[in-house]
Scaffold this motif. Structure first.
Motif, mmCIF file in Angstrom:
data_model
loop_
_atom_site.group_PDB
_atom_site.id
_atom_site.type_symbol
_atom_site.label_atom_id
_atom_site.label_comp_id
_atom_site.label_asym_id
_atom_site.label_seq_id
_atom_site.Cartn_x
_atom_site.Cartn_y
_atom_site.Cartn_z
ATOM 1 N N LYS A 8 0.799 -1.193 0.023
ATOM 2 C CA LYS A 8 -0.151 -0.102 -0.135
ATOM 3 C C LYS A 8 0.898 1.166 0.149
ATOM 4 C CE LYS A 8 -4.067 -2.073 2.332
ATOM 5 N NZ LYS A 8 -4.756 -2.176 3.471
ATOM 6 N N MET A 9 2.128 1.293 0.874
ATOM 7 C CA MET A 9 2.814 2.462 0.800
ATOM 8 C C MET A 9 3.467 2.773 -0.539
ATOM 9 S SD MET A 9 6.056 3.092 3.382
ATOM 10 C CE MET A 9 5.164 3.481 4.757
ATOM 11 N N THR A 10 4.036 1.561 -1.213
ATOM 12 C CA THR A 10 4.428 1.587 -2.568
ATOM 13 C C THR A 10 3.586 2.133 -3.385
ATOM 14 O OG1 THR A 10 5.944 -0.252 -1.908
ATOM 15 C CG2 THR A 10 5.799 0.413 -4.218
ATOM 16 N N GLU A 11 2.449 1.760 -3.502
ATOM 17 C CA GLU A 11 1.284 1.999 -4.402
ATOM 18 C C GLU A 11 0.952 3.616 -4.229
ATOM 19 O OE1 GLU A 11 -2.918 0.438 -5.953
ATOM 20 O OE2 GLU A 11 -2.445 0.394 -3.971
ATOM 21 N N ALA A 12 1.039 4.216 -2.908
ATOM 22 C CA ALA A 12 0.920 5.580 -2.503
ATOM 23 C C ALA A 12 1.925 6.371 -3.352
ATOM 24 C CB ALA A 12 0.813 5.685 -0.887
ATOM 25 N N VAL A 13 3.275 6.065 -3.127
ATOM 26 C CA VAL A 13 4.318 6.449 -3.773
ATOM 27 C C VAL A 13 4.239 6.568 -5.195
ATOM 28 C CG1 VAL A 13 7.010 6.817 -4.090
ATOM 29 C CG2 VAL A 13 5.820 6.289 -1.729
ATOM 30 N N VAL A 14 3.972 5.527 -5.804
ATOM 31 C CA VAL A 14 3.905 5.425 -7.356
ATOM 32 C C VAL A 14 2.750 6.381 -7.800
ATOM 33 C CG1 VAL A 14 2.906 3.877 -9.227
ATOM 34 C CG2 VAL A 14 4.528 3.008 -7.509
ATOM 35 N N LYS A 15 1.744 6.385 -7.085
ATOM 36 C CA LYS A 15 0.474 7.321 -7.571
ATOM 37 C C LYS A 15 0.973 8.779 -7.351
ATOM 38 C CE LYS A 15 -3.171 3.870 -6.971
ATOM 39 N NZ LYS A 15 -4.510 3.588 -6.296
ATOM 40 N N ALA A 16 1.560 9.229 -6.285
ATOM 41 C CA ALA A 16 2.329 10.286 -5.901
ATOM 42 C C ALA A 16 3.123 11.346 -7.263
ATOM 43 C CB ALA A 16 2.706 10.700 -4.599
ATOM 44 N N THR A 17 3.672 10.411 -7.976
ATOM 45 C CA THR A 17 4.669 10.895 -8.868
ATOM 46 C C THR A 17 4.660 10.703 -10.108
ATOM 47 O OG1 THR A 17 7.109 11.096 -8.995
ATOM 48 C CG2 THR A 17 6.337 9.125 -8.019
ATOM 49 N N HIS A 18 5.246 11.098 -11.387
ATOM 50 C CA HIS A 18 5.210 10.849 -12.638
ATOM 51 C C HIS A 18 6.600 10.092 -12.944
ATOM 52 C CE1 HIS A 18 7.314 14.310 -12.727
ATOM 53 N NE2 HIS A 18 8.072 14.136 -13.553
ATOM 54 N N LEU A 19 7.505 10.125 -11.882
ATOM 55 C CA LEU A 19 9.038 9.747 -11.941
ATOM 56 C C LEU A 19 8.715 8.044 -11.726
ATOM 57 C CD1 LEU A 19 10.766 12.194 -9.963
ATOM 58 C CD2 LEU A 19 10.915 12.053 -12.179
ATOM 59 N N PRO A 20 9.820 7.361 -12.302
ATOM 60 C CA PRO A 20 9.891 5.937 -12.019
ATOM 61 C C PRO A 20 10.137 5.635 -10.667
ATOM 62 C CG PRO A 20 11.215 6.470 -13.950
ATOM 63 C CD PRO A 20 10.888 7.918 -13.264
ATOM 64 N N VAL A 21 9.484 4.678 -9.929
ATOM 65 C CA VAL A 21 9.657 4.439 -8.557
ATOM 66 C C VAL A 21 10.301 2.940 -8.420
ATOM 67 C CG1 VAL A 21 8.552 3.890 -6.351
ATOM 68 C CG2 VAL A 21 7.778 5.793 -7.697
ATOM 69 N N THR A 22 11.341 3.139 -7.766
ATOM 70 C CA THR A 22 12.182 1.763 -7.226
ATOM 71 C C THR A 22 12.313 1.498 -5.823
ATOM 72 O OG1 THR A 22 14.546 2.973 -7.076
ATOM 73 C CG2 THR A 22 13.662 2.315 -9.378
ATOM 74 N N VAL A 23 12.627 0.301 -5.723
ATOM 75 C CA VAL A 23 12.798 -0.155 -4.096
ATOM 76 C C VAL A 23 13.991 -0.753 -3.806
ATOM 77 C CG1 VAL A 23 11.715 -1.757 -2.599
ATOM 78 C CG2 VAL A 23 10.212 -0.269 -3.956
ATOM 79 N N LYS A 24 14.593 -0.497 -2.452
ATOM 80 C CA LYS A 24 15.566 -1.114 -2.029
ATOM 81 C C LYS A 24 15.292 -1.917 -0.851
ATOM 82 C CE LYS A 24 20.439 -1.070 -1.032
ATOM 83 N NZ LYS A 24 20.831 -1.295 0.332
ATOM 84 N N THR A 25 15.415 -3.191 -0.804
ATOM 85 C CA THR A 25 15.029 -3.919 0.338
ATOM 86 C C THR A 25 15.914 -5.129 0.590
ATOM 87 O OG1 THR A 25 13.117 -5.001 1.605
ATOM 88 C CG2 THR A 25 13.543 -5.335 -0.768
ATOM 89 N N ARG A 26 15.743 -5.964 1.580
ATOM 90 C CA ARG A 26 16.405 -7.122 2.081
ATOM 91 C C ARG A 26 15.700 -8.623 1.942
ATOM 92 N NH1 ARG A 26 20.786 -6.568 6.508
ATOM 93 N NH2 ARG A 26 21.432 -4.428 6.036
ATOM 94 N N LEU A 27 16.376 -9.585 2.110
ATOM 95 C CA LEU A 27 15.876 -10.969 1.767
ATOM 96 C C LEU A 27 14.430 -11.224 2.752
ATOM 97 C CD1 LEU A 27 19.125 -13.129 1.794
ATOM 98 C CD2 LEU A 27 17.937 -12.059 -0.219
ATOM 99 N N GLY A 28 14.268 -10.382 3.993
ATOM 100 C CA GLY A 28 13.514 -10.522 4.691
ATOM 101 C C GLY A 28 13.796 -10.103 5.939
ATOM 102 N N TRP A 29 12.561 -10.048 7.015
ATOM 103 C CA TRP A 29 13.188 -9.971 8.480
ATOM 104 C C TRP A 29 14.071 -10.862 9.085
ATOM 105 C CZ3 TRP A 29 12.293 -5.458 10.889
ATOM 106 C CH2 TRP A 29 12.751 -5.522 12.302
ATOM 107 N N ASP A 30 14.057 -12.043 8.852
ATOM 108 C CA ASP A 30 14.783 -13.166 9.686
ATOM 109 C C ASP A 30 14.768 -14.372 9.025
ATOM 110 O OD1 ASP A 30 12.554 -14.283 10.071
ATOM 111 O OD2 ASP A 30 12.337 -13.620 12.239
ATOM 112 N N GLU A 31 15.626 -15.266 9.421
ATOM 113 C CA GLU A 31 15.522 -16.714 8.567
ATOM 114 C C GLU A 31 14.558 -17.196 8.269
ATOM 115 O OE1 GLU A 31 18.113 -18.019 7.036
ATOM 116 O OE2 GLU A 31 19.505 -16.386 7.247
ATOM 117 N N SER A 32 13.243 -16.857 9.064
ATOM 118 C CA SER A 32 12.061 -17.956 8.726
ATOM 119 C C SER A 32 11.098 -16.930 7.957
ATOM 120 C CB SER A 32 11.595 -18.141 9.989
ATOM 121 O OG SER A 32 11.079 -16.775 10.841
ATOM 122 N N THR A 33 11.409 -15.601 7.603
ATOM 123 C CA THR A 33 10.578 -14.820 6.713
ATOM 124 C C THR A 33 11.259 -14.408 5.664
ATOM 125 O OG1 THR A 33 11.060 -12.790 8.156
ATOM 126 C CG2 THR A 33 9.003 -14.292 8.698
#
Length: 329
Positions: A125-150
């Motif tokens: 939902k947050m990403t969608e809000a950012v995409v809708k708020a700008t005409h610019l390309p939106v990219t994301v930087k993240t990690r594999l998950g929170w921990d080994e189980s996720t």
């Protein structure tokens, strides 16, 4: 040709990672000269930007020679992140990036950065809000998950692509790992193998040599590599990797004179951008990195971090050049 929206980045782009208290305009200037294809600002707090906090606003400073350049945002409130994207768009970067990877407590424990890996629906939902708020390309930087189980990055990649992001960078560790242990790129490679994924996928984590960059490109099939810590004090790493990938040969390492020249350029820009006092003080964290590996450099470093005089710093740097060039002669 790798493209983010309409931004052309070449066949295998090398990205400079957004690093807090590091990736400011002076640092980006030497990395651009060193061969970085795409750079990002330090992450900008959405709450700070909404409040017009001076530190957050200053991080929006970008310069024409840096292009393509992305502004990275982080926050925990969906509506605020959307408004922040609108504000950032006004300074005309080439793209907007969202930080879902920062593991530090001050960020993650406030529901931002890597914390969103514990709430994928909110991340979407947050990403969608950012995409809708700008005409610019939106990219994301993240990690594999929170921990080994996720380790949910494969699901994350599909869902974020479906709501409109134009590229994804994945750091090969979980939030719990912080920066410890070895980065695991296995799941990054699996994202690339997914026939549903058609956006560029960039890998991040532990790339500190041309050999490793080439090996990871070949093994995991990523569209490009993001480099962070290995570029601190060593902006030459980008061109060294490019040369090695083209020729299988190493560029000669930078001479002491070249190290001094880059350090001085960084210092001069730091002073112009931050002012005399702050520019000198904040440059102190970089000297050890610029001259890493030089025998008996510590006395020079101590003098560099103790003085507030720009002229004295330049005199010391000149002395460094003369000392080590004489030793190599």
């Amino acid at each position: 040709m790798v493209k983010i929206g309409n931004i052309e980045l070449g066949e295998f782009p090398l990205l400079l990672a957004p690093m807090e208290d590091v990736s400011d305009p002076p640092f980006r200037a030497v990395c651009k000269e060193g061969g970085a294809d795409l750079m990002y600002t330090e992450f900008v707090s959405s709450e700070g930007l909404i409040r017009d906090a001076a530190k957050s606003v200053q991080k929006l400073d970008i310069f024409e020679y840096e292009r393509p350049i992305g502004i990275q945002l982080f926050g925990s409130d969906i509506e605020t992140m959307g408004e922040c994207a609108r504000i950032a768009t006004k300074v005309n970067p080439d793209l907007i990036d969202i930080n879902y990877g920062c593991p530090v407590k001050q960020v993650a424990c406030r529901g931002a950065g890597a914390a969103l890996l514990q709430d994928i629906p909110k991340m979407v939902k947050m990403t969608e809000a950012v995409v809708k708020a700008t005409h610019l390309p939106v990219t994301v930087k993240t990690r594999l998950g929170w921990d080994e189980s996720t380790k949910n990055i494969q699901e994350v990649a599909e869902r974020l692509q479906d709501i409109g992001i134009k590229a994804l960078t994945v750091h090969g560790r979980t939030r719990v790992q912080m920066y410890k242990g070895d980065a695991d790129w296995t799941l990054i490679g699996r994202i690339k193998e997914n026939s549903r994924i058609n956006i560029p996928i960039f890998g991040n984590g532990d790339i500190d040599s041309p050999e490793k960059a080439l090996d990871y490109r070949n093994r995991f099939g990523v569209d490009g590599i993001m480099i962070g810590r290995a570029s601190i004090g060593y902006p030459w790493i980008f061109n060294e990797i490019k040369h090695f990938m083209r020729t299988s040969e190493h560029l000669a390492p930078p001479t002491t004179a070249e190290r001094v020249r880059a350090c001085r350029k960084h210092l001069d820009f730091s002073i112009r951008w931050k002012g005399d006092r702050t520019g000198v003080v904040e440059m102190r964290r970089h000297y050890a990195s610029y001259f890493k590996g030089l025998d008996n450099f510590k006395p020079f470093r101590m003098r560099l971090v103790e003085t507030m005089s720009y002229q004295e710093i330049n005199d010391i740097l000149e002395e460094v050049t003369e000392t080590y060039v004489a030793e190599l002669a």
